[in-house]
Design a protein around this motif. Structure first.
Motif, PDB file in Angstrom:
ATOM      1  N   UNK A 278       0.847  -1.089  -0.021  1.00 34.57           N
ATOM      2  CA  UNK A 278       0.004   0.010  -0.107  1.00 34.57           C
ATOM      3  C   UNK A 278       0.878   1.332  -0.011  1.00 34.57           C
ATOM      4  N   UNK A 279       0.456   2.516  -0.535  1.00 34.66           N
ATOM      5  CA  UNK A 279       1.039   3.691  -0.837  1.00 34.66           C
ATOM      6  C   UNK A 279       2.468   3.321  -1.244  1.00 34.66           C
ATOM      7  N   UNK A 280       2.804   2.279  -2.208  1.00 34.41           N
ATOM      8  CA  UNK A 280       4.050   1.942  -2.770  1.00 34.41           C
ATOM      9  C   UNK A 280       5.020   1.553  -1.949  1.00 34.41           C
ATOM     10  N   UNK A 281       4.761   1.226  -0.654  1.00 31.00           N
ATOM     11  CA  UNK A 281       5.659   1.079   0.446  1.00 31.00           C
ATOM     12  C   UNK A 281       6.359   2.225   1.002  1.00 31.00           C
ATOM     13  N   UNK A 282       5.766   3.426   0.590  1.00 29.56           N
ATOM     14  CA  UNK A 282       6.373   4.740   1.093  1.00 29.56           C
ATOM     15  C   UNK A 282       5.880   5.082   2.389  1.00 29.56           C
ATOM     16  N   UNK A 283       5.694   4.420   3.428  1.00 21.70           N
ATOM     17  CA  UNK A 283       5.042   4.655   4.636  1.00 21.70           C
ATOM     18  C   UNK A 283       6.191   4.203   5.823  1.00 21.70           C
ATOM     19  N   UNK A 284       6.241   5.181   6.888  1.00 23.65           N
ATOM     20  CA  UNK A 284       7.101   4.546   8.017  1.00 23.65           C
ATOM     21  C   UNK A 284       6.650   3.495   8.633  1.00 23.65           C
ATOM     22  N   UNK A 285       5.219   3.246   8.653  1.00 27.03           N
ATOM     23  CA  UNK A 285       4.628   1.959   9.259  1.00 27.03           C
ATOM     24  C   UNK A 285       4.423   1.066   8.008  1.00 27.03           C
ATOM     25  N   UNK A 286       4.809   0.802   7.114  1.00 24.53           N
ATOM     26  CA  UNK A 286       4.908  -0.195   6.082  1.00 24.53           C
ATOM     27  C   UNK A 286       5.454  -1.451   6.716  1.00 24.53           C
ATOM     28  N   UNK A 287       4.695  -2.598   6.472  1.00 26.92           N
ATOM     29  CA  UNK A 287       5.407  -3.940   6.594  1.00 26.92           C
ATOM     30  C   UNK A 287       6.603  -4.240   5.735  1.00 26.92           C
ATOM     31  N   UNK A 288       7.614  -4.158   6.646  1.00 20.34           N
ATOM     32  CA  UNK A 288       8.882  -4.512   5.860  1.00 20.34           C
ATOM     33  C   UNK A 288       9.538  -5.726   6.015  1.00 20.34           C
ATOM     34  N   UNK A 289       8.974  -6.329   7.251  1.00 20.71           N
ATOM     35  CA  UNK A 289       9.219  -8.083   7.314  1.00 20.71           C
ATOM     36  C   UNK A 289       8.372  -8.806   7.792  1.00 20.71           C
ATOM     37  N   UNK A 318      -4.984   5.725 -12.164  1.00 20.93           N
ATOM     38  CA  UNK A 318      -5.805   4.672 -13.008  1.00 20.93           C
ATOM     39  C   UNK A 318      -5.327   3.195 -12.147  1.00 20.93           C
ATOM     40  N   UNK A 319      -4.287   3.011 -11.514  1.00 14.61           N
ATOM     41  CA  UNK A 319      -3.730   1.680 -11.137  1.00 14.61           C
ATOM     42  C   UNK A 319      -4.101   1.473  -9.519  1.00 14.61           C
ATOM     43  N   UNK A 320      -3.579   0.207  -9.272  1.00 18.57           N
ATOM     44  CA  UNK A 320      -3.828  -0.272  -7.928  1.00 18.57           C
ATOM     45  C   UNK A 320      -2.592   0.314  -7.082  1.00 18.57           C
ATOM     46  N   UNK A 321      -1.328   0.453  -7.720  1.00 21.06           N
ATOM     47  CA  UNK A 321      -0.105   0.861  -7.216  1.00 21.06           C
ATOM     48  C   UNK A 321       0.750   1.908  -7.874  1.00 21.06           C
ATOM     49  N   UNK A 322       0.875   3.056  -7.474  1.00 16.87           N
ATOM     50  CA  UNK A 322       1.560   4.077  -8.302  1.00 16.87           C
ATOM     51  C   UNK A 322       3.022   3.986  -8.157  1.00 16.87           C
ATOM     52  N   UNK A 323       3.566   5.070  -8.736  1.00 17.59           N
ATOM     53  CA  UNK A 323       5.171   4.996  -8.847  1.00 17.59           C
ATOM     54  C   UNK A 323       5.617   5.358  -7.645  1.00 17.59           C
ATOM     55  N   UNK A 324       6.974   5.398  -7.366  1.00 18.11           N
ATOM     56  CA  UNK A 324       7.681   6.103  -6.173  1.00 18.11           C
ATOM     57  C   UNK A 324       7.665   7.575  -6.488  1.00 18.11           C
ATOM     58  N   UNK A 325       8.106   8.288  -5.284  1.00 20.49           N
ATOM     59  CA  UNK A 325       7.896   9.718  -5.453  1.00 20.49           C
ATOM     60  C   UNK A 325       9.037  10.484  -6.315  1.00 20.49           C
ATOM     61  N   UNK A 326      10.159   9.795  -6.504  1.00 18.37           N
ATOM     62  CA  UNK A 326      11.227  10.309  -7.156  1.00 18.37           C
ATOM     63  C   UNK A 326      12.170   9.404  -7.594  1.00 18.37           C
ATOM     64  N   UNK A 327      13.160   9.853  -8.546  1.00 20.06           N
ATOM     65  CA  UNK A 327      14.006   9.049  -9.292  1.00 20.06           C
ATOM     66  C   UNK A 327      14.967   8.383  -8.150  1.00 20.06           C
ATOM     67  N   UNK A 328      15.407   9.179  -7.048  1.00 17.84           N
ATOM     68  CA  UNK A 328      16.283   8.966  -6.256  1.00 17.84           C
ATOM     69  C   UNK A 328      15.775   7.897  -5.279  1.00 17.84           C
ATOM     70  N   UNK A 329      14.303   7.821  -4.870  1.00 12.39           N
ATOM     71  CA  UNK A 329      13.708   6.852  -4.128  1.00 12.39           C
ATOM     72  C   UNK A 329      13.551   5.387  -4.852  1.00 12.39           C
ATOM     73  N   UNK A 330      13.280   5.638  -6.147  1.00 13.28           N
ATOM     74  CA  UNK A 330      13.434   4.536  -7.061  1.00 13.28           C
ATOM     75  C   UNK A 330      14.878   3.947  -6.921  1.00 13.28           C
ATOM     76  N   UNK A 331      15.822   4.616  -7.106  1.00 13.52           N
ATOM     77  CA  UNK A 331      16.982   4.195  -7.198  1.00 13.52           C
ATOM     78  C   UNK A 331      17.605   3.424  -5.947  1.00 13.52           C
ATOM     79  N   UNK A 332      17.155   3.926  -5.095  1.00  7.48           N
ATOM     80  CA  UNK A 332      17.400   3.604  -3.366  1.00  7.48           C
ATOM     81  C   UNK A 332      16.704   2.107  -3.365  1.00  7.48           C
TER      82      UNK A 332
END
Length: 480
Positions: A278-289, A318-332
């Motif tokens: 959800x929210x493309x995993x871009x949440x401090x509370x996202x499930x990471x493990x 349009x979609x169920x999951x959007x992009x990451x906010x920036x090129x740097x976040x995607x690269x990370x």
């Protein structure tokens, strides 16, 4: 959609920056420019702080019900514009329209909530040991507060900081994140139209090194609330220590979801998948493990991979999951996926850049299995749609692994065993604990915050606790 030309909001006016320079906010789905903002200087931040100082006494003396009335009118204005604001949020930050709509509604709800709370900030009467005296407390505003907010919830987080500060009688200088500041300006516009006095709220856009450091190091700023990375949060802590400002820091997370054998597998997959992607995993509370009992591990991994593969990726409108906010976040995120492979984890789903029309910052929802707790993908915050699945032999080991982290923000256990649920509540090291729920998602009327490197562990946000940070208590002894 026409490119919006925005200005700083200072002392009740929308004004240009001293620098006369601007920066562009782009749509992460296709790179188009959504808005242009002033690249503010330290002098701009100084002007905003002085405006807040000048307005402080009068706003503090404004009766609570009158302050609440301003917030209530602003809530109505934002509610009327909710559809357009949600679309703007999607265009500048990337999350889906459904997620953006929910976030804008959260901002509306927060405004209404603290509008009512503003009428009830008088203090308490206490029993005195002397029959000829009265004893009570009085709640007073801290003063001028500096707020620094992130891009991932660009209207919800500014709202849950700004609004309780205003309700309590403080004046505010807000620096929203440069990746997605437009909807924070919409909040300011609603408050302005609602009749907020000049100087009570000021919004300045620009870099952390220019604007942020001026706010956090200024002697006139009495309190600082920051949400963002742990690394930057520590710098804010050091800066505030020099001025003596009160601080509230909410930072990173590496949030676990423990899945035990009694859990319904389909339900567990839905909970973990929604929390991770959800929210493309871009949440401090996202499930990471996902920490999963070995007896159901293989089945869980297979179904979670199917869940990830079924997610439709594309523009947030349009979609169920959007992009990451920036090129740097995607690269990370892509770097961490490579690290996971190199460390020996098994890539079960995703891990690549999908084919999507347009020049967007897209990554596939990614699932790693055979992850060990010592691996970097199990220890470091990724801030993208990547989940590491770790096998454990029993509940005790699951709790040990869940706590084996420098962070302690949110944690979940998925179980039908009441004993396990209650032991998890007692033993897990996290500020937010959930049973059979995803790690993301917060109620607005209860405290939010973390432990360890996730938080300053000073004051919590939201609900009544959200008002504590913005108030001081005076104790009054009246001998008659």
């Amino acid at each position: 959609m026409a490119v919006q030309q925005r200005k700083n909001y200072c002392n009740g006016e929308w004004i240009e920056s001293d620098s006369e320079e601007t920066f562009s906010v782009t749509n992460p789905a296709d790179g188009s420019v959504v808005a242009q903002f002033p690249k503010a200087t330290g002098a701009d931040a100084e002007r905003a702080i002085q405006a807040a100082v000048g307005a402080q006494d009068a706003w503090a003396e404004t009766p609570g019900p009158e302050r609440g009335a301003v917030l209530r009118r602003a809530a109505g204005l934002l509610e009327d514009r909710a559809e357009d604001v949600a679309k703007t949020l999607t265009l500048e930050e990337g999350k889906t329209l459904a997620e953006a709509t929910g976030e804008v509604q959260r901002a509306v709800d927060i405004l209404y909530y603290y509008a009512e709370k503003a009428s009830d900030l008088a203090g308490d009467a206490k029993a005195s040991s002397d029959q000829n005296s009265r004893l009570r407390t009085v709640m007073e505003p801290v003063g001028v507060v500096g707020l620094i907010t992130p891009w991932n919830y660009p209207i919800a987080i500014p709202t849950w900081k700004v609004v309780p500060a205003l309700a309590a009688g403080n004046t505010v200088v807000l620096k929203p994140a440069s990746q997605a500041p437009t909807v924070a300006h919409e909040l300011a516009d609603c408050l302005d139209e609602a009749g907020l006095p000049d100087g009570v709220l000021n919004v300045v856009t620009g870099s952390g090194s220019e604007v942020g450091s001026t706010i956090t190091s200024h002697e006139a700023v009495d309190a600082i609330s920051f949400t963002g990375s742990s690394a930057v949060g520590e710098l804010v802590r050091e800066s505030a220590a020099e001025t003596g400002a009160r601080i509230q820091l909410e930072m990173g997370g590496k949030n676990p979801a423990v899945v035990m054998p009694s859990a319904d597998i389909d339900e567990a997959v839905d909970i973990v998948g929604a929390g991770a992607f959800g929210v493309t995993g871009q949440a401090c509370t996202a499930t990471s493990r996902a920490i999963v009992h070995e007896s159901i591990y293989d089945e869980f991994v297979e179904r979670l991979a199917d869940y990830a593969n079924d997610i439709e990726i594309g523009p947030g409108l349009e979609a169920e999951m959007g992009p990451q906010v920036s090129a740097s976040e995607l690269e990370s995120t892509l770097d961490y996926i490579e690290i996971g492979k190199e460390e020996g984890a098994t890539l079960e789903a995703g891990g690549d850049v999908p084919t999507v029309d347009g020049d967007g910052h897209y990554v596939e929802p990614t699932v790693f299995s055979d992850v060990e707790s010592e691996m970097r993908i199990a220890r470091e915050e990724i801030f993208g749609p990547v989940v590491a699945v770790i096998p454990v032999s029993d509940f005790k080991e699951a709790v040990v692994i869940a706590n084996d982290s420098q962070y302690g923000l949110a944690a979940s256990v998925i179980t039908e065993n009441l004993s396990e649920a209650n032991r998890f509540i007692d033993k897990v090291e996290a500020g937010v604990v959930k049973i059979n729920e995803k790690t993301t998602g917060l109620e607005l009327h209860v405290p939010f915050g973390g432990t360890k490197r996730s938080s300053s562990e000073t004051w919590r946000e939201q609900g009544d606790a959200g008002l504590d940070f913005y108030t001081t208590t005076k104790t009054v002894y009246l001998n008659y």
